[in-house]
Design a protein around this motif. Structure first.
Motif, short mmCIF file in Angstrom:
data_model
loop_
_atom_site.label_atom_id
_atom_site.label_comp_id
_atom_site.label_asym_id
_atom_site.label_seq_id
_atom_site.Cartn_x
_atom_site.Cartn_y
_atom_site.Cartn_z
N LYS A 1 -3.38 6.75 1.61
CA LYS A 1 -3.70 8.11 1.16
C LYS A 1 -2.44 8.94 0.95
N ASN A 2 -1.49 8.86 1.88
CA ASN A 2 -0.26 9.65 1.73
C ASN A 2 0.58 9.17 0.55
N SER B 1 -6.56 -0.59 -1.04
CA SER B 1 -6.13 0.60 -1.78
C SER B 1 -4.77 1.05 -1.29
N THR C 1 -4.48 6.00 -7.56
CA THR C 1 -5.86 5.91 -7.08
C THR C 1 -6.54 4.58 -7.42
N THR D 1 0.82 -1.22 0.00
CA THR D 1 0.00 0.00 0.00
C THR D 1 0.85 1.27 0.00
N ILE E 1 -0.78 7.92 -2.24
CA ILE E 1 -1.53 8.48 -3.38
C ILE E 1 -1.20 9.96 -3.55
N ASP E 2 -1.22 10.71 -2.46
CA ASP E 2 -0.96 12.15 -2.52
C ASP E 2 0.48 12.45 -2.93
#
Length: 149
Positions: A50-51, A47, A64, A12, A53-54
């Motif tokens: 988030k970090n 998924s 994403t 991830t 992805i960013d």
């Protein structure tokens, strides 16, 4: 085409970022190589963090749609090289029957003579600064790896 599998713990953070960075470099240099990723301790379908992805978005890369893959569920014969983030992961990959000479461990450049950290540090659960540092370590290590392929 040479197929590379990047491997980390949860698939991830590090290995999806490595996959994206590697594929971007190969596109830019018109190299006939492609990367995928998997994790040694994950659940299929998670998924990207988030970090992660960013961080990749800031580099123009999209995580994403990434879905984690559990390494034992991956068809290993589809890959020419297995690249792990540390030596423990490399040992695990070898225990699955992958020949030692088909496994590499990404190494980050030491920041000073006392830096003995091996491999690429896991940013999971950390702030954006750590993810950006991880992405930089990955890019530098992958650029060195590509020189040897």
């Amino acid at each position: 085409m040479k197929n590379i599998l990047f491997i980390c713990t949860g698939n991830t953070c590090r290995s999806p970022m490595a996959e994206a960075i590697f594929n971007q470099i190969c596109r830019e240099k018109n190299l006939d190589m492609h990367a995928s990723s998997a994790g040694v301790a994950t659940v299929d379908g998670l998924s990207a963090a988030k970090n992660a992805i960013d961080t990749m978005a800031e580099l123009g890369l999209d995580l994403t749609t990434h879905k984690a893959r559990f390494l034992p569920n991956v068809k290993l014969s589809n890959y020419d090289l297995f690249v792990t983030m540390n030596y423990d992961q490399a040992t695990l990959v070898e225990s699955l029957g992958v020949p030692h000479d088909m496994i590499r461990v990404l190494q980050k450049a030491p920041t000073d003579k006392y830096d003995i950290e091996i491999g690429i540090a896991d940013p999971f659960g950390s702030d954006m600064a750590q993810y950006k540092k991880c992405a930089q370590d990955l890019r530098e290590s992958i650029e060195e790896l590509i020189k040897t392929l």
